[in-house]
Design an enzyme around this catalytic site. Structure first.
Site: not given
Length: 326
Positions: A58-61, A86
């Site tokens: 999910m970091y920066s999708l 993750k």
């Protein structure tokens, strides 16, 4: 650089882990660095001996995984780095593109590997607890991910100790792969993990890799009581504003500043040194958007705090409500 085993595994990780949430695209968060600005940090981390890199889908999708994968392919040998990612958070509006169902875990690991450009990750972590999926389904799916060779180990992140104990029990009961690490919220102004989670991890041989070791920059000493600051993140990070900023929190920061002046180092280095001295802690996850911050984080390994120093830093702490599990 120092290297230690991750929990009871034989895998060695650097005592500082580079958190990759800072690297991706500013379209996601305005304080995130784009790929061109990110690559020097990854290269420098490797030069400093860091072999442990933590990202998430999910970091920066997904862009963070892409940036991480390309940089590590260019600057390192795959077998010489430890790559963690993750699964759990929403990746789209689709109702199945989230959570810890078998479907999303299987889809999620394949998507992460494609973005990373890798055949496997070293550590695949559940980002949070899924109240809508039986833990048996989650642990069975994670076991299959490991058996398929797509992940070497599995880990977990912020949850209640009873939940983590349940997951460990279910894995043991069925002979499935066990969690080897806990990525939890732990720093000088949030120490609630000392009550149950960290003792559980010590008892079970689980590696502790804390996130937000500097309390999202709060412990750097550049925040004001009106919730202001001199960085883009400090001014826009509403999450931090809801987690810290009590009078007791500022009292802790004052102690950090006093000790930092005495040692001739930065606040961040004292806060990291404290965490590195705490029982059970394996490798704090450090984010860096300025090169000196990265270099200072590694230098914190050389700071030897005394028992009196530790007590001085800890004395003003006041209990907090549970923060970071959602």
């Amino acid at each position: 650089m120092e290297y230690v085993r991750l929990g009871k595994t034989g895998m060695k990780v650097s005592r500082i882990c580079l958190g990759m949430m800072t690297y991706g695209t500013p379209k996601w968060r305005d304080w995130v660095l784009d790929e061109e600005a990110s690559r020097p940090f990854i290269k420098r981390a490797l030069e400093l001996g860091i072999n442990f890199f933590d990202t998430a889908d999910m970091y920066s999708l997904g862009v963070s995984e892409e940036v991480t994968g390309r940089a590590l392919r260019d600057f390192a040998r795959r077998d010489e780095v430890i790559v963690a990612t993750k699964v759990y958070n929403p990746m789209s509006d689709d109702p199945n593109a989230r959570g810890l169902s078998r479907k999303h875990i299987m889809d999620g690991i394949d998507a992460s590997l494609r973005r990373l450009g890798m055949d496997y990750v070293d550590l695949y972590q559940i980002h949070r607890w899924d109240y809508n999926t039986p833990i048996e389904e989650t642990m069975d799916a994670l076991n299959d991910v490991v058996k398929a060779g797509k992940a070497r180990y599995i880990g977990a992140s912020s949850m209640y100790a009873w939940q983590f104990a349940q997951a460990l029990y279910v894995a043991d009961l069925h002979g499935w792969t066990r969690f080897v690490s806990m990525q939890n919220h732990y720093n000088l102004v949030y120490r609630e993990e000392e009550r149950e989670m960290i003792p559980l991890c010590q008892d079970q041989g689980i590696g502790v890799i804390p996130w937000s070791p500097l309390a999202r920059g709060f412990l750097a000493g550049n925040r004001s009581r009106d919730k202001g600051g001199d960085t883009t993140r400090s001014q826009s990070d509403e999450f931090a504003h809801h987690m810290y900023y009590t009078d007791a929190d500022f009292a802790v920061v004052d102690r950090v500043s006093t000790l930092a002046e005495r040692y001739g180092v930065t606040n961040a280095q004292i806060a990291l040194a404290w965490l590195l001295h705490r029982p059970g802690v394996t490798s704090p996850i450090v984010g860096a958007s300025k090169m000196p911050h990265l270099e200072q984080a590694v230098a914190a390994l050389d700071i030897a705090l005394t028992g009196e120093d530790m007590a001085y830093l800890e004395e003003p702490y006041q209990p907090h409500r549970v923060l970071g599990h959602q």
